[in-house]
Enzyme design. Structure first.
Site, PDB file in Angstrom:
ATOM      1  N   LYS A 126       1.363  -1.402  -0.046  1.00 17.16           N
ATOM      2  CA  LYS A 126       0.041   0.274  -0.368  1.00 17.16           C
ATOM      3  C   LYS A 126       1.007   0.906   0.165  1.00 17.16           C
ATOM      4  O   LYS A 126       2.072   1.338   0.397  1.00 17.16           O
ATOM      5  CB  LYS A 126      -1.334  -0.530   1.551  1.00 17.16           C
TER       6      LYS A 126
ATOM      7  N   ARG B 121     -10.399   0.128  15.007  1.00 17.03           N
ATOM      8  CA  ARG B 121      -9.847   0.908  14.267  1.00 17.03           C
ATOM      9  C   ARG B 121     -11.471   0.942  13.152  1.00 17.03           C
ATOM     10  O   ARG B 121     -12.645   1.159  13.225  1.00 17.03           O
ATOM     11  CB  ARG B 121      -8.782   1.231  13.309  1.00 17.03           C
TER      12      ARG B 121
ATOM     13  N   TYR C 183      19.386  29.970   9.202  1.00 17.22           N
ATOM     14  CA  TYR C 183      17.841  30.681   9.912  1.00 17.22           C
ATOM     15  C   TYR C 183      18.087  30.698  10.589  1.00 17.22           C
ATOM     16  O   TYR C 183      18.424  29.251  11.562  1.00 17.22           O
ATOM     17  CB  TYR C 183      16.970  30.320   8.969  1.00 17.22           C
TER      18      TYR C 183
ATOM     19  N   MET D  26      14.582  25.155   2.467  1.00 21.20           N
ATOM     20  CA  MET D  26      13.438  24.228   1.733  1.00 21.20           C
ATOM     21  C   MET D  26      14.459  23.532   1.356  1.00 21.20           C
ATOM     22  O   MET D  26      14.053  21.687   0.753  1.00 21.20           O
ATOM     23  CB  MET D  26      13.159  24.867   1.349  1.00 21.20           C
TER      24      MET D  26
HETATM   25  C1  LIG Z   1      -0.013  -1.366   6.777  1.00 15.28           C
HETATM   26  C2  LIG Z   1      -0.448  -3.144   7.119  1.00 15.28           C
HETATM   27  C3  LIG Z   1       0.275  -4.198   7.485  1.00 15.28           C
HETATM   28  C4  LIG Z   1       1.260  -4.920   7.173  1.00 15.28           C
HETATM   29  O1  LIG Z   1       2.211  -3.672   8.504  1.00 15.28           O
HETATM   30  P1  LIG Z   1       3.458  -4.496   8.928  1.00 15.28           P
HETATM   31  O2  LIG Z   1       4.031  -3.236  10.135  1.00 15.28           O
HETATM   32  O3  LIG Z   1       4.443  -2.535   7.931  1.00 15.28           O
HETATM   33  O4  LIG Z   1       4.036  -5.562   8.321  1.00 15.28           O
HETATM   34  C5  LIG Z   1      -0.867  -4.995   7.165  1.00 15.28           C
HETATM   35  N1  LIG Z   1      -1.786  -5.546   7.843  1.00 15.28           N
HETATM   36  C6  LIG Z   1      -2.434  -3.981   7.763  1.00 15.28           C
HETATM   37  C7  LIG Z   1      -3.855  -4.291   7.938  1.00 15.28           C
HETATM   38  C8  LIG Z   1      -2.022  -3.085   7.682  1.00 15.28           C
HETATM   39  O5  LIG Z   1      -3.082  -1.799   7.135  1.00 15.28           O
END
Ligand SMILES: *Cc1c(COP(=O)(O)O)cnc(C)c1O
Length: 387
Positions: free
Chosen positions: A39, A146, A278, A326
């Site tokens: 993802k 969640r 800065y 920046m």
């Molecule tokens: C992002 C995610 C993972 C992966 O988690 P990691 O800690 O990066 O291995 C697994 N399951 C779900 C539902 C996630 O959202």
């Protein structure tokens, strides 16, 4: 088109990615097929590039084999993967949260993860219109609070599934809240027990689902929770979820996949008593030599790293002096010979044991490797490796 503010080098080592996947798969029982979580553009590492590299494991002489199931965030990401020729099952972690997702899932044979019955009915209707069946995964809330079905939802869930036989649950999943903290093992165990009870009930109701609860830390810390496949993200990109904990050794052997280098723009003397950048937050206590690097917060390199982070130049460490700007950042190279404009400094990764780890950079940044990768991965990337 990506606009580059600096000519950074963000190098993604696909061999390291594949080696990490193989290492993680070797921690699971053979019957489990580890699910790469790609993802958010593979945590900044490149969605399609990473998937293709992992797919290539199939044809290479490695015992691991390639993944049979991938996980992405959105249906759009899943559609991109299909268009890039990726086969197998693709789980959509944020499945059917938008009205156009049903069509995308059906068109591209994606498997949305659903967490309320309201997501099942429209999918069933769309599938009926198209004369198709739709595979889904069921998400159970076992303690993350969640998304997910709870005990209170279970009766309704089974009723809705029974009345929509063209929607078939093929996976049951849940997510661990504390797997990376050895102090919180009892919560992990409690979540695992709750999940096992849900899986039993789903199977007893006549739905032969596969089961997955472990993320990277869940797999590395608790290999007995691999079930039918752990969903691994962060460890596959080379960060040890147990870095700095008593379980650090369990995550040994992972290779960092992302390396980020910034060009040296100028090297100059900073005399004793002179300040730099800065706000004059740094004043030289002795005569020193500083290198001005072409990287800053516009490139995702946080201003919070001011006066904190270190980079690697010529195999040695150099610390940031003054504020990150920046597009520029200055480092102290008084102790390093021969630093010149046109050379590169590693802000993440690097050679030998002075390379900058994602855990270290995240520590200076006040965050976790996940965020470091997502932000630095927004830069233009180069991909290296045999795959
Ligand atoms: C992002 C995610 C993972 C992966 O988690 P990691 O800690 O990066 O291995 C697994 N399951 C779900 C539902 C996630 O959202």
């Amino acid at each position: 088109m990506t606009i580059e503010y600096n000519h950074l080098r963000c190098i993604i080592d696909l061999d390291a990615l594949c080696a990490n996947y193989a290492l993680l798969q070797s921690m699971s029982p053979e019957s489990a097929r580890t699910i790469p979580v790609i993802k958010a553009d593979a945590y900044g590492h490149g969605l399609c590039e990473c998937a293709h590299a992992l797919e290539s494991l199939r044809s290479r002489a490695v015992a691991t084999g390639s993944p049979t199931t991938y996980a992405v965030g959105t249906a759009e990401e899943g559609a991109n993967l299909r268009e890039a020729g990726v086969g197998g099952r693709i789980l959509i972690l944020l499945g059917n949260q938008h009205s156009r997702d049903e069509a995308l899932c059906l068109e591209h044979a994606l498997t949305p993860v659903v967490s309320r019955t309201g997501q099942i009915r429209p999918l069933a209707a769309a599938a009926r219109m198209a004369g198709l069946h739709a595979d889904i995964a069921l998400k159970f809330d076992t303690g993350m609070a969640r998304l997910g079905f709870t005990d209170a939802d279970f009766g309704d869930l089974v009723d809705v599934l029974a009345s929509h036989p063209n929607v078939r649950p093929v996976w049951a999943v849940s997510h661990l809240a504390t797997a990376d903290d050895p102090q919180q093992e009892s919560f992990v165990r409690a979540q695992a027990r709750r999940f096992a009870a849900f899986v039993d009930k789903v199977r007893a109701a006549g739905f032969p689902v596969r089961a997955s609860i472990a993320n990277s830390a869940g797999l590395i810390g608790y290999p007995d929770l691999a079930m039918d496949g752990a969903r691994v993200g962060i460890a596959m990109y080379g960060a040890n979820p147990f870095a700095g904990t008593v379980w650090e050794e369990k995550g040994a052997g992972l290779r960092q996949v992302m390396r980020v280098e910034a060009p040296v723009y100028q090297v100059h003397r900073l005399g004793k008593g002179e300040s730099i950048s800065y706000g004059r937050t740094f004043t030289a206590q002795e005569n020193m030599t500083v290198a001005v690097l072409g990287i800053g917060y516009a490139d995702g390199y946080s201003r919070g790293l001011s006066n904190k982070a270190e980079v690697q130049i010529h195999g040695r460490r150099a610390r940031i002096v003054g504020r990150v700007c920046m597009q520029m950042t200055a480092v102290d190279v008084s102790h390093i010979e021969g630093v010149k404009p046109g050379q590169y400094a590693c802000v993440l990764g690097g050679d030998g044991d002075t390379g900058v780890t994602s855990e270290e950079l995240a520590g200076w940044w006040g965050t976790i490797p996940y965020e470091v990768f997502c932000l630095l991965g927004l830069n233009r990337r180069e991909f290296v490796g045999e795959t």
